[in-house]
Design an enzyme around this catalytic site. Structure first.
Site, short mmCIF file in Angstrom:
data_model
loop_
_atom_site.label_atom_id
_atom_site.label_comp_id
_atom_site.label_asym_id
_atom_site.label_seq_id
_atom_site.Cartn_x
_atom_site.Cartn_y
_atom_site.Cartn_z
N SER A 142 -63.19 45.23 39.72
CA SER A 142 -63.97 46.11 38.86
C SER A 142 -65.36 45.57 38.54
CB SER A 142 -63.20 46.36 37.56
OG SER A 142 -63.95 47.14 36.67
N GLN A 143 -65.44 44.42 37.88
CA GLN A 143 -66.73 43.86 37.55
C GLN A 143 -67.33 43.07 38.71
OE1 GLN A 143 -68.74 44.08 34.82
NE2 GLN A 143 -67.35 45.55 33.85
N SER A 201 -57.10 37.70 50.52
CA SER A 201 -57.42 38.78 49.58
C SER A 201 -57.75 40.08 50.31
CB SER A 201 -58.61 38.39 48.71
OG SER A 201 -59.07 39.49 47.97
N HIS A 209 -66.07 37.50 29.76
CA HIS A 209 -65.25 37.64 28.55
C HIS A 209 -64.95 36.23 28.06
CE1 HIS A 209 -62.42 38.96 25.62
NE2 HIS A 209 -61.32 38.77 26.32
N GLU A 251 -59.29 46.45 20.97
CA GLU A 251 -58.23 46.88 21.88
C GLU A 251 -56.91 47.09 21.14
OE1 GLU A 251 -59.89 44.28 25.72
OE2 GLU A 251 -58.22 43.57 24.52
N SER A 254 -65.46 72.79 14.08
CA SER A 254 -65.45 73.87 13.11
C SER A 254 -65.48 73.33 11.68
CB SER A 254 -64.19 74.74 13.28
OG SER A 254 -63.04 74.03 12.85
N ASP A 302 -63.53 42.02 20.60
CA ASP A 302 -62.98 42.72 21.76
C ASP A 302 -61.47 42.87 21.64
OD1 ASP A 302 -63.45 43.62 24.74
OD2 ASP A 302 -61.76 42.23 24.81
#
Length: 354
Positions: free
Chosen positions: A26-27, A50, A107, A194, A251, A190
């Site tokens: 992903s990153q 991989s 992270h 979560e 509304s 973080d």
């Protein structure tokens, strides 16, 4: 919180430095490709065998096994799941880091909770884009950017902040803004978001609402629509306009119900539970619990996930979503996978899980 942009960065901070991006999920793919397109010298590190090797090579990137990539690099960005980072660090990263190298993360979990403790001679910084990888890449290609967080944990060379900012700008973050923070603040907020709001809190609130309606005799279909399906309508409005802006779009009846009833759901007891969750994060007990669960092969996690996957809301949801072809066409399996951290088949970690 200080915000930095491309104009605040010194692009020469990365000049002559080879960057190894460990992982191409992903990153990983977004960092590597954006940096490459920004003119940086980038290679990719992956575990042997991989499935991501072909994708990285097709993108024009040189690919090496993790240890070999680290040996060549001046900057090593670790983009593999938290629970697999310590073993990869001990086996492939630490023995091969160059003197004066820069070790980077997206992270702060393993650094902040001391699951990884680099030697004092290693520069350690964090660049964390605030968006999934596909967005980081697509915004870069559109000549835009996704905001990034920047933090420095160790700075023996005296220029870790400068190198980190250049990295963030090379990944596209400087076009939108790079916010300076700390490993502690990024990690603890973080995890709290979560657990208490975005995933744990929201999921449980949806299920509780569904159960309240069905137990009162309302149809599962109506309960699904009102408690799950329409969540996207509200969260999209909040995401784009904030809570006050959302209230301007619903509304008057809905707005009054929001203002007059919300605090009866999220009570003082709820807030006490949130504070307890935050305390467990701050003390490191959650981190220890999670790593122990991973070391055991994630049995409790798997059992709970299996139990909740059979909840009636999931069954009725599959039926109703089949009636909505626009959902299938706009939310692909690839997009769902991209939102998930890389699996063992997509990163450079050692073979054993946990």
């Amino acid at each position: 919180m200080k915000v930095l942009y491309n104009s605040d960065s010194n692009p020469q901070a990365l000049s002559g430095k080879k960057i190894a991006v460990l992982g191409f999920g992903s990153q990983g793919h977004a960092h590597a490709m954006n940096l490459k397109d920004s003119g940086a010298d980038v290679i990719v590190g992956l575990r042997a065998g991989s499935n991501s090797r072909a994708k990285a090579e097709a993108a024009g990137l040189e690919v090496y096994e993790t240890a070999d990539a680290v040996k060549q690099a001046d900057v090593v960005m670790v983009l593999i799941p938290d629970e697999l980072q310590p073993a990869t660090y001990e086996q492939d990263i630490a023995p091969n880091l160059r003197d004066g190298a820069y070790l980077a993360f997206a992270h702060g979990f393993c650094i902040h909770f001391k699951k990884i403790v680099p030697d004092a001679s290693v520069n350690v910084f964090m660049v964390a884009p605030k968006g999934p990888g596909h967005l980081v890449r697509s915004e870069f290609e559109a000549n835009n950017g996704v905001p990034c967080l920047l933090a420095v944990h160790q700075d023996p060379s005296g220029d870790a902040r400068e190198v980190g900012l250049a990295y963030a700008c090379g990944a596209g973050g400087g076009r939108a803004g790079v916010l300076e923070t700390s490993f502690r603040e990024e990690t603890e907020t973080d995890l709290f978001g979560e657990q208490a709001v975005l995933c744990g809190g929201l999921s449980e609130l949806i299920r509780a609402g569904y159960e309240t309606l069905t137990e009162a005799g309302y149809s599962p279909e109506m309960a699904y629509f009102e408690c799950l399906h329409e969540v996207k309508l509200i969260t999209d409005l909040i995401h784009k306009h904030g809570i006050t802006g959302m209230r301007k779009s619903i509304s008057n009846t809905a707005e009054y119900g929001d203002l007059s009833r919300g605090k009866r759901v999220v009570t003082d007891e709820t807030r006490k539970a949130m504070k307890q969750i935050l305390s467990e994060i701050q003390s490191g007990s959650f981190a220890d619990e999670w790593m122990a669960e991973c070391a055991a092969g994630k049995p409790k996690m798997a059992a709970q996930a299996e139990k909740e996957s059979t909840h009636p809301i999931e069954q009725i949801g599959r039926k109703l979503r089949a009636m909505m072809p626009w959902l299938k066409s706009k939310t692909t399996d690839a997009e769902l996978a991209d939102a998930k951290p890389q699996t063992s088949e997509e990163h450079c970690a050692v073979g054993a899980k946990g």
